[in-house]
Scaffold this motif. Sequence first.
Motif, PDB file in Angstrom:
ATOM      1  N   LEU A   1     -32.479  46.486 -21.037  1.00 29.65           N
ATOM      2  CA  LEU A   1     -33.380  46.576 -22.185  1.00 29.65           C
ATOM      3  C   LEU A   1     -34.400  45.433 -22.172  1.00 29.65           C
ATOM      4  CD1 LEU A   1     -30.917  47.584 -25.059  1.00 29.65           C
ATOM      5  CD2 LEU A   1     -32.563  49.052 -23.873  1.00 29.65           C
ATOM      6  N   ILE A   2     -33.947  44.246 -21.825  1.00 28.66           N
ATOM      7  CA  ILE A   2     -34.867  43.101 -21.742  1.00 28.66           C
ATOM      8  C   ILE A   2     -35.889  43.312 -20.633  1.00 28.66           C
ATOM      9  CG2 ILE A   2     -35.024  40.643 -21.236  1.00 28.66           C
ATOM     10  CD1 ILE A   2     -32.269  40.332 -22.577  1.00 28.66           C
ATOM     11  N   PHE A   3     -35.412  43.804 -19.476  1.00 30.01           N
ATOM     12  CA  PHE A   3     -36.317  44.096 -18.368  1.00 30.01           C
ATOM     13  C   PHE A   3     -37.352  45.144 -18.783  1.00 30.01           C
ATOM     14  CE2 PHE A   3     -37.169  47.135 -14.891  1.00 30.01           C
ATOM     15  CZ  PHE A   3     -37.911  46.315 -14.055  1.00 30.01           C
ATOM     16  N   ALA A   4     -36.901  46.200 -19.452  1.00 25.89           N
ATOM     17  CA  ALA A   4     -37.820  47.252 -19.893  1.00 25.89           C
ATOM     18  C   ALA A   4     -38.838  46.709 -20.890  1.00 25.89           C
ATOM     19  CB  ALA A   4     -37.032  48.399 -20.521  1.00 25.89           C
ATOM     20  N   MET A   5     -38.407  45.814 -21.760  1.00 32.21           N
ATOM     21  CA  MET A   5     -39.332  45.224 -22.730  1.00 32.21           C
ATOM     22  C   MET A   5     -40.398  44.391 -22.032  1.00 32.21           C
ATOM     23  SD  MET A   5     -38.523  42.786 -26.028  1.00 32.21           S
ATOM     24  CE  MET A   5     -37.865  41.459 -24.998  1.00 32.21           C
ATOM     25  N   VAL A   6     -39.989  43.591 -21.057  1.00 30.11           N
ATOM     26  CA  VAL A   6     -40.949  42.754 -20.332  1.00 30.11           C
ATOM     27  C   VAL A   6     -41.959  43.623 -19.580  1.00 30.11           C
ATOM     28  CG1 VAL A   6     -41.204  41.065 -18.486  1.00 30.11           C
ATOM     29  CG2 VAL A   6     -39.351  40.821 -20.138  1.00 30.11           C
ATOM     30  N   VAL A   7     -41.479  44.676 -18.916  1.00 29.26           N
ATOM     31  CA  VAL A   7     -42.376  45.563 -18.177  1.00 29.26           C
ATOM     32  C   VAL A   7     -43.348  46.259 -19.132  1.00 29.26           C
ATOM     33  CG1 VAL A   7     -42.501  47.675 -16.800  1.00 29.26           C
ATOM     34  CG2 VAL A   7     -40.773  45.945 -16.271  1.00 29.26           C
ATOM     35  N   THR A   8     -42.819  46.761 -20.247  1.00 28.62           N
ATOM     36  CA  THR A   8     -43.664  47.492 -21.195  1.00 28.62           C
ATOM     37  C   THR A   8     -44.729  46.590 -21.797  1.00 28.62           C
ATOM     38  OG1 THR A   8     -41.807  48.962 -21.732  1.00 28.62           O
ATOM     39  CG2 THR A   8     -43.649  48.911 -23.274  1.00 28.62           C
ATOM     40  N   LEU A   9     -44.352  45.371 -22.148  1.00 29.20           N
ATOM     41  CA  LEU A   9     -45.326  44.438 -22.703  1.00 29.20           C
ATOM     42  C   LEU A   9     -46.359  44.042 -21.648  1.00 29.20           C
ATOM     43  CD1 LEU A   9     -43.030  42.155 -24.894  1.00 29.20           C
ATOM     44  CD2 LEU A   9     -44.689  43.857 -25.667  1.00 29.20           C
ATOM     45  N   ALA A  10     -45.925  43.915 -20.394  1.00 26.70           N
ATOM     46  CA  ALA A  10     -46.869  43.609 -19.319  1.00 26.70           C
ATOM     47  C   ALA A  10     -47.900  44.716 -19.178  1.00 26.70           C
ATOM     48  CB  ALA A  10     -46.110  43.407 -18.007  1.00 26.70           C
ATOM     49  N   VAL A  11     -47.449  45.974 -19.321  1.00 24.74           N
ATOM     50  CA  VAL A  11     -48.377  47.103 -19.254  1.00 24.74           C
ATOM     51  C   VAL A  11     -49.302  47.108 -20.465  1.00 24.74           C
ATOM     52  CG1 VAL A  11     -48.546  49.619 -19.277  1.00 24.74           C
ATOM     53  CG2 VAL A  11     -46.824  48.500 -17.852  1.00 24.74           C
ATOM     54  N   ARG A  12     -48.735  46.874 -21.655  1.00 32.67           N
ATOM     55  CA  ARG A  12     -49.527  46.910 -22.882  1.00 32.67           C
ATOM     56  C   ARG A  12     -50.652  45.885 -22.859  1.00 32.67           C
ATOM     57  NH1 ARG A  12     -48.521  51.590 -25.712  1.00 32.67           N
ATOM     58  NH2 ARG A  12     -46.282  51.930 -25.977  1.00 32.67           N
ATOM     59  N   PHE A  13     -50.345  44.696 -22.374  1.00 34.45           N
ATOM     60  CA  PHE A  13     -51.321  43.617 -22.408  1.00 34.45           C
ATOM     61  C   PHE A  13     -51.994  43.384 -21.055  1.00 34.45           C
ATOM     62  CE2 PHE A  13     -48.392  42.607 -25.914  1.00 34.45           C
ATOM     63  CZ  PHE A  13     -49.306  42.507 -26.957  1.00 34.45           C
ATOM     64  N   ALA A  14     -51.733  44.301 -20.109  1.00 37.16           N
ATOM     65  CA  ALA A  14     -52.337  44.193 -18.771  1.00 37.16           C
ATOM     66  C   ALA A  14     -52.130  42.801 -18.191  1.00 37.16           C
ATOM     67  CB  ALA A  14     -53.816  44.546 -18.835  1.00 37.16           C
ATOM     68  N   SER A  15     -50.915  42.294 -18.321  1.00 35.50           N
ATOM     69  CA  SER A  15     -50.594  40.948 -17.860  1.00 35.50           C
ATOM     70  C   SER A  15     -49.947  41.009 -16.485  1.00 35.50           C
ATOM     71  CB  SER A  15     -49.648  40.254 -18.846  1.00 35.50           C
ATOM     72  OG  SER A  15     -50.248  40.158 -20.126  1.00 35.50           O
TER      73      SER A  15
ATOM     74  N   PRO B   1     -44.557  40.990 -10.916  1.00 37.93           N
ATOM     75  CA  PRO B   1     -45.433  41.417  -9.820  1.00 37.93           C
ATOM     76  C   PRO B   1     -46.082  42.762 -10.145  1.00 37.93           C
ATOM     77  CG  PRO B   1     -43.328  40.633  -8.971  1.00 37.93           C
ATOM     78  CD  PRO B   1     -43.173  40.726 -10.459  1.00 37.93           C
ATOM     79  N   SER B   2     -47.356  42.889  -9.818  1.00 33.05           N
ATOM     80  CA  SER B   2     -48.075  44.124 -10.135  1.00 33.05           C
ATOM     81  C   SER B   2     -47.450  45.338  -9.469  1.00 33.05           C
ATOM     82  CB  SER B   2     -49.545  43.995  -9.721  1.00 33.05           C
ATOM     83  OG  SER B   2     -49.649  43.729  -8.326  1.00 33.05           O
ATOM     84  N   GLY B   3     -46.912  45.156  -8.262  1.00 30.00           N
ATOM     85  CA  GLY B   3     -46.266  46.276  -7.587  1.00 30.00           C
ATOM     86  C   GLY B   3     -45.062  46.799  -8.343  1.00 30.00           C
ATOM     87  N   LEU B   4     -44.318  45.896  -8.968  1.00 27.81           N
ATOM     88  CA  LEU B   4     -43.159  46.310  -9.763  1.00 27.81           C
ATOM     89  C   LEU B   4     -43.607  47.024 -11.029  1.00 27.81           C
ATOM     90  CD1 LEU B   4     -40.123  46.301 -10.333  1.00 27.81           C
ATOM     91  CD2 LEU B   4     -40.403  44.033 -11.360  1.00 27.81           C
ATOM     92  N   VAL B   5     -44.622  46.490 -11.693  1.00 29.87           N
ATOM     93  CA  VAL B   5     -45.122  47.105 -12.923  1.00 29.87           C
ATOM     94  C   VAL B   5     -45.675  48.500 -12.645  1.00 29.87           C
ATOM     95  CG1 VAL B   5     -46.837  46.912 -14.774  1.00 29.87           C
ATOM     96  CG2 VAL B   5     -45.604  44.872 -13.992  1.00 29.87           C
ATOM     97  N   ASP B   6     -46.308  48.674 -11.501  1.00 25.75           N
ATOM     98  CA  ASP B   6     -46.912  49.964 -11.156  1.00 25.75           C
ATOM     99  C   ASP B   6     -45.869  51.080 -11.049  1.00 25.75           C
ATOM    100  OD1 ASP B   6     -49.396  48.827 -11.135  1.00 25.75           O
ATOM    101  OD2 ASP B   6     -49.482  48.575  -8.952  1.00 25.75           O
ATOM    102  N   LEU B   7     -44.610  50.720 -10.802  1.00 25.28           N
ATOM    103  CA  LEU B   7     -43.555  51.734 -10.719  1.00 25.28           C
ATOM    104  C   LEU B   7     -43.308  52.404 -12.066  1.00 25.28           C
ATOM    105  CD1 LEU B   7     -40.939  49.840  -8.490  1.00 25.28           C
ATOM    106  CD2 LEU B   7     -42.523  51.640  -7.783  1.00 25.28           C
ATOM    107  N   PHE B   8     -43.679  51.727 -13.149  1.00 27.11           N
ATOM    108  CA  PHE B   8     -43.412  52.239 -14.490  1.00 27.11           C
ATOM    109  C   PHE B   8     -44.700  52.525 -15.272  1.00 27.11           C
ATOM    110  CE2 PHE B   8     -40.090  49.325 -13.114  1.00 27.11           C
ATOM    111  CZ  PHE B   8     -38.955  50.102 -13.250  1.00 27.11           C
ATOM    112  N   ASP B   9     -45.826  52.459 -14.598  1.00 19.93           N
ATOM    113  CA  ASP B   9     -47.112  52.681 -15.252  1.00 19.93           C
ATOM    114  C   ASP B   9     -47.942  53.648 -14.416  1.00 19.93           C
ATOM    115  OD1 ASP B   9     -49.252  52.409 -16.997  1.00 19.93           O
ATOM    116  OD2 ASP B   9     -50.098  50.713 -15.872  1.00 19.93           O
TER     117      ASP B   9
END
Length: 388
Positions: free
Chosen positions: A240-254, A259-267
């Motif tokens: 849940l913490i990992f999902a929150m960090v990824v989701t917030l990274a997507v929301r704020f384009a941070s 790593p952007s490659g990791l975020v891209d797996l969920f966006d």
Amino acid sequence: MTITADKATKGRDLRLDLFRGLANWAIFLDHIPNNAVAWLTTRNYGFSDAADIFVFISGYTAAFVYSRRMARQGVLAGAALLLRRVWQLYVAHILLFVFYAVAIGFIAQRGHSHLLDEFNVKWLIEQPVATLTQGLALKFKPLNLDVLPLYIVLMAGFPPLLAVMMRHPDSALAASAGVYLASRWFGLNLPAWPSGEWYFNPFAWQFLFTIGAWVAMGGGERVKSLVMSKLMVSISLIYLIFAMVVTLAVRFASTWMLPSGLVDLFDPNDKTNLAPYRVLHLLALMIVLVRIVPEDWDVLRSDALRPLIVCGQRSLEVFCVGIFLSFVGHFILEMYSNALIAQIAVSVIGISVMTAVAFYRTWSRALDAPAPAGKASAGNRATQGGIG
């Protein structure tokens, strides 16, 4: 939440109503664009959102209610009762469709024609007969009117699955998983009109519905010691913490958070086909919530949570009102003021109206129940009264 048919006599699990009430409120808030209050909902902090909670609890409740009817009255009678519920859901959807489209058309004719495109109702003006026909067939859906058609289809196909699940729950779950995997591998979906496919792919979303039903049919009880263990709860919290960090990274384009490659797996988050990480997120969320909110928690019966509980019990009515009010709120914020105080006011007033409708429906239905046995029958109807 591990209710089985044998446990039904011990009373309702109010956590179901609590979480379903929260989902109703969240859906209303999430459907109002640029609404700061919507930052309170789960979609901003994880992979799943209120729709996932809704479908999971709906499957749980449907199995809980109609398995007992099938056991007591036979499979055919239980299937007939299920299909009667499908008809009620269908009528509710058509009424909502009509009121929703008329309201948008009325306002669009008074200088706000852009709403016809924004809410996908321009086809009612350009091709009224074809649009209404496709609307009755559940192929045409204005903006935000996707959940009820999904649930209608899931409930319509549930009788044979429930009959199998009553005898072979694990086999039924495995078959559902097979359909889910096939839908993702082969791109199975239902066609929409005038183009495209369903926003909620029923071949995929039936898996979450079935998981909820499997839990209600004793699957949850069998795996309770495992999923409620400290290890599993810890793993769920980490996810849940990992999902929150990824989701917030997507929301704020941070890009500094992960790593952007990791975020891209969920966006983008694949909601249409119910990405596996959404299923895992919902299950992890349920594990943690059930662990921290025990079934016998006294607060569940407190006045503070009463509005949420009642909104969960009168879920169909509250859902329909919330969808309509989300359009009203969107219109008010767009046409008059989008200030923070206006967003808060629209959100609070909308939730208050939804809660008032829930209390009214509870009171009005209680008038039809004879005493003293009426209290028990009203309780049973409350189980069926929600969208699930």
